[in-house]
Design a protein around this motif. Sequence first.
Motif, PDB file in Angstrom:
ATOM      1  N   ASP A  16       0.829  -1.207   0.000  1.00  0.00           N
ATOM      2  CA  ASP A  16       0.000   0.000   0.000  1.00  0.00           C
ATOM      3  C   ASP A  16       0.867   1.262   0.000  1.00  0.00           C
ATOM      4  OD1 ASP A  16      -2.422  -1.341  -0.050  1.00  0.00           O
ATOM      5  OD2 ASP A  16      -2.585  -1.427   2.142  1.00  0.00           O
ATOM      6  N   ARG A  17       1.911   1.249   0.807  1.00  0.00           N
ATOM      7  CA  ARG A  17       2.802   2.420   0.902  1.00  0.00           C
ATOM      8  C   ARG A  17       3.473   2.710  -0.436  1.00  0.00           C
ATOM      9  NH1 ARG A  17       7.825   1.274   2.569  1.00  0.00           N
ATOM     10  NH2 ARG A  17       6.986  -0.278   4.039  1.00  0.00           N
ATOM     11  N   LEU A  18       4.023   1.688  -1.058  1.00  0.00           N
ATOM     12  CA  LEU A  18       4.731   1.890  -2.322  1.00  0.00           C
ATOM     13  C   LEU A  18       3.773   2.289  -3.442  1.00  0.00           C
ATOM     14  CD1 LEU A  18       7.206  -1.138  -2.175  1.00  0.00           C
ATOM     15  CD2 LEU A  18       7.761   1.278  -1.849  1.00  0.00           C
ATOM     16  N   LEU A  19       2.578   1.702  -3.459  1.00  0.00           N
ATOM     17  CA  LEU A  19       1.603   2.053  -4.493  1.00  0.00           C
ATOM     18  C   LEU A  19       1.046   3.459  -4.283  1.00  0.00           C
ATOM     19  CD1 LEU A  19      -0.243  -1.361  -4.834  1.00  0.00           C
ATOM     20  CD2 LEU A  19       1.131  -0.240  -6.598  1.00  0.00           C
ATOM     21  N   ASP A  20       0.863   3.857  -3.033  1.00  0.00           N
ATOM     22  CA  ASP A  20       0.412   5.234  -2.755  1.00  0.00           C
ATOM     23  C   ASP A  20       1.454   6.239  -3.229  1.00  0.00           C
ATOM     24  OD1 ASP A  20      -1.956   4.377  -1.657  1.00  0.00           O
ATOM     25  OD2 ASP A  20      -1.297   4.562   0.425  1.00  0.00           O
ATOM     26  N   GLY A  79       1.719   9.574 -10.272  1.00  0.00           N
ATOM     27  CA  GLY A  79       0.922   9.319 -11.462  1.00  0.00           C
ATOM     28  C   GLY A  79       1.373   8.138 -12.284  1.00  0.00           C
ATOM     29  N   VAL A  80       2.641   7.754 -12.169  1.00  0.00           N
ATOM     30  CA  VAL A  80       3.184   6.654 -12.950  1.00  0.00           C
ATOM     31  C   VAL A  80       3.928   5.695 -12.044  1.00  0.00           C
ATOM     32  CG1 VAL A  80       4.766   5.977 -14.801  1.00  0.00           C
ATOM     33  CG2 VAL A  80       3.402   8.045 -15.036  1.00  0.00           C
ATOM     34  N   CYS A  81       3.713   4.406 -12.260  1.00  0.00           N
ATOM     35  CA  CYS A  81       4.386   3.368 -11.485  1.00  0.00           C
ATOM     36  C   CYS A  81       5.341   2.609 -12.402  1.00  0.00           C
ATOM     37  CB  CYS A  81       3.343   2.405 -10.907  1.00  0.00           C
ATOM     38  SG  CYS A  81       4.019   0.858 -10.269  1.00  0.00           S
ATOM     39  N   LYS A 137      10.747  -1.423 -10.760  1.00  0.00           N
ATOM     40  CA  LYS A 137      11.441  -0.742  -9.657  1.00  0.00           C
ATOM     41  C   LYS A 137      10.665  -0.897  -8.352  1.00  0.00           C
ATOM     42  CE  LYS A 137      13.864   2.657 -12.521  1.00  0.00           C
ATOM     43  NZ  LYS A 137      14.086   4.095 -12.795  1.00  0.00           N
ATOM     44  N   LEU A 138       9.336  -0.791  -8.444  1.00  0.00           N
ATOM     45  CA  LEU A 138       8.514  -0.934  -7.243  1.00  0.00           C
ATOM     46  C   LEU A 138       8.621  -2.347  -6.677  1.00  0.00           C
ATOM     47  CD1 LEU A 138       4.974   0.446  -6.645  1.00  0.00           C
ATOM     48  CD2 LEU A 138       5.421  -1.957  -6.193  1.00  0.00           C
ATOM     49  N   ARG A 191      -3.569  -5.506  -4.594  1.00  0.00           N
ATOM     50  CA  ARG A 191      -3.615  -4.076  -4.286  1.00  0.00           C
ATOM     51  C   ARG A 191      -3.358  -3.214  -5.510  1.00  0.00           C
ATOM     52  NH1 ARG A 191      -3.782  -6.543  -0.027  1.00  0.00           N
ATOM     53  NH2 ARG A 191      -4.292  -5.565   1.957  1.00  0.00           N
ATOM     54  N   LEU A 192      -2.609  -3.753  -6.441  1.00  0.00           N
ATOM     55  CA  LEU A 192      -2.326  -3.006  -7.674  1.00  0.00           C
ATOM     56  C   LEU A 192      -3.507  -3.017  -8.635  1.00  0.00           C
ATOM     57  CD1 LEU A 192      -0.419  -1.667  -9.807  1.00  0.00           C
ATOM     58  CD2 LEU A 192       0.267  -4.003 -10.440  1.00  0.00           C
ATOM     59  N   LEU A 193      -4.064  -4.179  -8.921  1.00  0.00           N
ATOM     60  CA  LEU A 193      -5.058  -4.311  -9.988  1.00  0.00           C
ATOM     61  C   LEU A 193      -6.353  -3.525  -9.734  1.00  0.00           C
ATOM     62  CD1 LEU A 193      -4.539  -8.075 -10.893  1.00  0.00           C
ATOM     63  CD2 LEU A 193      -3.666  -6.060 -12.090  1.00  0.00           C
TER      64      LEU A 193
END
Length: 394
Positions: A100-104, A110-112, A116-117, A362-364
């Motif tokens: 959640d932290r990394l996706l937030d 705006g871009v992931c 790297k994540l 959490r990503l999808l």
Amino acid sequence: MERSQRRAVKAGEASTPRVEREGHVWRIRSLEAARQVLRARDATKQAGFTAEKIPQGYLKHHPILVSDGPGHDDQRRKVARFFAPAVVERYTAQMEECADRLLDEAAAQGVCELDKLTLLYTVEITAEVVGLTESSVPKMARRLVSFFNQPEFDITKDDLGRSGRQWARAAWNGLVPIARFYLADVRPALRRRRKEPQGDVISHLLAEGYDTTGVLVECVTYGTAGMVTTREFIVMAAWHLLHDDALRERYLAAEQTERLAILGEIIRLEPVVGHLYRRATAEIAITDGGQEWTVEPGHLVDVSVRAANADPDAVGERPLELCPGRGLPQGVNATVLTFGDGAHKCPGQPLAILEADVLLTRLLPRKPRIVSEPELGWDNLIEGYWLRGFRLAL
């Protein structure tokens, strides 16, 4: 011709014949024959990952990845408990918080950049299991990645086909990152665990009497294996799910058991490590389809994981298609040979699959859109693929 959904296809890599001999090298592409070789516990030794070029006798405990025999079996049995399904589930909350932290953070930009994540994600979780928790995760990730800056080699050739200059570069590119990893990551973790043992791998190794060098070598093994293979698998799984609307909807609607089955089928089709190597130390009788062969002592055996995982005699019809829930013979794992078999079967399967599931669930739901497709490349140190530049708009 069967439609293939496999994305990690290596140019020039043969899928037939099922068993082939080229001089002192055997190519095994049948699951039946592959398992016979990998389970020939007393007749082979590890030959992959440049194991045969690692000096013997300098360490009190030989590295678990490249050792063999009763000592290896004892090591593996004791360490396996840290990766048992019931144990890795304890890390679920940490995985969820980290994802959640990394996706937030990525959504705020705006871009992931998914590769790297996932590097940061897998390093942070692996570090917790191993006990490398006293240093910066992003900096440790960069140090771990630097291990793989190695000149190419050919395992079938004497001296791996490298020149003296290439060996010198390999030594420099390997030892300098290891020294940095020790000073910045392993040494502070050792100091902490010697004072306050935890329920992690480093504390276990210290209790087993490992010296500093022995712990360092095992941390390199677990750190790189836990980071590299899981990282690539998660990116590959996301790539498949984002291109297959029906599969993605099924995955998001499913209970965990079915989701894990979908991930197991993806990694069967796309094993990160594509080849396993063994050196015969005694005669090995192998059979396939009624035919018999004998591998002689000293011969090198190349087990093609990609080919064995798509063996129609083992996995059924449409072996190159992604078919979650496919029927498999009794005793064949859903991931087939992706995590190996026999004495060197990787104990990290439950951790890798759970890590992938937590991040993807959490990503999808954020409905990511592909900005740039990943570049596919190959690393012959682990005989595996890598995916880079996979950019998603959140």
